[in-house]
Enzyme design. Structure first.
Site, mmCIF file in Angstrom:
data_model
loop_
_atom_site.group_PDB
_atom_site.id
_atom_site.type_symbol
_atom_site.label_atom_id
_atom_site.label_comp_id
_atom_site.label_asym_id
_atom_site.label_seq_id
_atom_site.Cartn_x
_atom_site.Cartn_y
_atom_site.Cartn_z
ATOM 1 C CE LYS A 1 -6.534 4.169 -25.114
ATOM 2 N NZ LYS A 1 -6.608 4.756 -23.764
ATOM 3 C CD GLU B 1 -4.990 4.840 0.518
ATOM 4 O OE1 GLU B 1 -5.277 5.764 1.291
ATOM 5 O OE2 GLU B 1 -5.674 3.828 0.378
ATOM 6 N NE ARG C 1 -5.021 -3.134 -20.092
ATOM 7 C CZ ARG C 1 -5.529 -2.581 -21.196
ATOM 8 N NH1 ARG C 1 -6.407 -1.609 -21.116
ATOM 9 N NH2 ARG C 1 -5.159 -3.011 -22.383
ATOM 10 C CE1 TYR D 1 -4.320 0.432 -0.354
ATOM 11 C CE2 TYR D 1 -4.377 -1.496 1.068
ATOM 12 C CZ TYR D 1 -4.999 -0.637 0.178
ATOM 13 O OH TYR D 1 -6.296 -0.845 -0.181
#
Ligand code: DSN
Length: 478
Positions: free
Chosen positions: A273, A66, A279, A64
């Site tokens: 892309k 954050e 991704r 984690y």
């Protein structure tokens, strides 16, 4: 014979997975086989490098993190800090941006982060200042309702979905269309091109807080200098979503007026892309918006994905190499060769061609809907997606268009000659497909008739074409 590093890595990974749930290992192997066999023309897809893929499969996934570097809500983030800083550094260098925020999980997330940053920066509200973490206890009930009213009344002007804009640019079924009082600009019905005078007129009338440029199905360049002038003339913040063409910006194919970074207040993108990374998403901005952008998690985003940030750092390092510029130029050369091949065979293209990585075929020229065309092509080993065309009579579900793009095939090494063969295959399938009927005899927008023998022949031709351009040539799964 000793195996190369990539084959060893992927074989070993699959062996470890197979020992727990063999069906997952099989599906991963099958996905590679399918991707190797099909002519992938989905404009938003690509093939990330083995290094990028491998950077995602590890224990960074367990952490984690954050907050941001130096301001985390969890202890023990020193190694996450390393990869997040590397990804941000590579992004800033690559795009010439003052600030890069590399935590967004997707393009939609990146856009939500940008929307919030703009609102927080632009909405004049004492209550909003208090609503930041440290003063939140000073907020009265009246402040709170005033704040929600102020935030709820802001305006966004973006490109309409059927003209090629993205659903997060104010399309009403999307959260962006519900968060903002929204209006869209389209394209000129005769040329299919953005009419900048019309955009300026809409901006003057509507006075948006945010002017959004960027697209997912517009086959042309956008002049970001002109768009910034329009934004400035009405006091709007200018945001560009470059998700589709970030690779062309990174590779310096889009420069000057066509590079959004020097012109926009804030730029969002995906990384998977034309940029050919993992991704995910990313936000670039100047120092004015940096602090608000960095509040993205936990304001808008769930916990960052450190394994994906590691992969972003790898992919962005790859995009800084000189050969990426050559790749980006070949994407556009290939799209133009594909467009020329289709036009020569009589296909109808929105705007009559392309100057980026994508081509939008108006398949009403073949008497088909986008849905029928997409499925007939899929039966023939050609993977595309249906897409609305401007003022589409068939709406966003059935559509009248097929969007095709060249980033993936260019990664495999296909060039102009193969694009011409691809155009021939597409034209053959669409020319031989006819609309089907419902059980009651009425015309169907989904059913179609295509001789299975023809579909099989085209699939074989597509597979022969690809056999000269192996996908992940260094990866042998045995
Ligand atoms: N889904 C992406 C695309 O295909 O263009 C955009 O979100």
């Amino acid at each position: 014979m000793s195996l190369n590093a990539e084959s060893t890595a992927f074989r070993s990974a699959l062996e470890v997975i197979r020992a727990v749930e063999p069906r997952v290992a099989d599906a991963i192997g099958a996905e590679l086989a399918d991707q190797r066999e099909s002519l992938k023309l989905i404009a938003s897809e690509n093939y990330a490098s083995p290094a990028t893929l491998l950077a995602m499969g590890n224990w960074f996934s367990d952490k984690y993190a954050e907050g941001t570097i130096g301001r985390r809500f969890y202890a023990g983030c020193q190694n996450v800090d390393t990869v997040e800083a590397l990804a941000a550094e590579h992004a800033k260098e690559l795009f010439g941006a003052a600030h890069a925020y590399v935590q967004p999980h997707s393009g939609i997330d990146a856009n939500l982060v940008a929307f919030w940053a703009i609102l927080a920066d632009r909405v004049e509200s004492p209550a909003l200042k208090k609503a930041q973490v440290r003063q939140v206890n000073e907020l009265t009930e009246a402040d709170w309702f005033a704040l929600r009213r102020e935030l709820g009344n802001q305006r966004m002007l973006g490109m309409s979905l059927d003209a090629g804009g993205h659903l997060t640019h104010g399309f009403r079924p999307n959260i962006s269309g519900k968060m903002f009082d929204q209006r869209s600009y389209g394209t000129d019905p005769a040329t299919g091109l953005i009419d900048y005078d019309k955009v300026a007129e809409a901006a003057r009338e509507f006075k948006p807080l945010i002017l959004v440029a960027g697209y997912s199905a517009y086959p042309r360049k956008v002049n970001f200098r002109i768009m910034r002038e329009i934004a400035d003339s009405v006091g709007a913040t200018f945001m560009v979503d470059m998700a589709h063409f970030a690779g062309l910006v990174a590779g310096k194919v889009f420069t000057g007026d066509f590079d959004p970074v020097p012109h926009a207040h804030i730029v969002t993108t995906t990384t998977h892309k034309s940029l050919r990374g993992p991704r995910g998403g990313m936000v670039l901005c100047g120092p004015e918006l940096a602090d608000q952008v960095d509040r993205g998690c936990p304001m808008v985003l769930g916990g960052p994905l450190p394994h994906v940030m590691a992969a972003k750092a790898v992919a962005l390092a790859e995009a800084r190499r000189p050969d990426f510029a050559d790749y980006a130029q070949r994407i556009v050369d290939n799209a133009q060769a594909l467009a020329d091949g289709l036009l020569r065979r009589g296909a109808k293209l929105v705007t009559g061609g392309t100057d980026n990585h994508l081509v939008l075929i108006d398949v009403s020229g073949y008497g088909l809907t986008g849905r029928q065309a997409e499925q007939a092509l899929l039966d023939s080993g050609i993977v595309t997606n249906r897409n609305a065309v401007p003022q589409d009579p068939n709406g966003a579900w059935y559509t009248s268009g097929i969007r095709i793009g060249t980033p993936a095939l260019t990664t495999r090494g296909l060039g102009a000659a193969e694009m011409d063969t691809t155009a021939e295959l597409i034209h053959t399938v669409l020319g031989q497909t006819t609309p089907g009927a419902n059980a009651d005899g009425t015309p169907s927008k989904a059913k179609y008739v295509l001789d299975p023998a023809l579909a099989e022949t085209v699939s074989k031709q597509a597979s022969d074409l690809l056999s000269g351009f192996p996908l992940y040539p260094a990866v042998d799964l045995g």
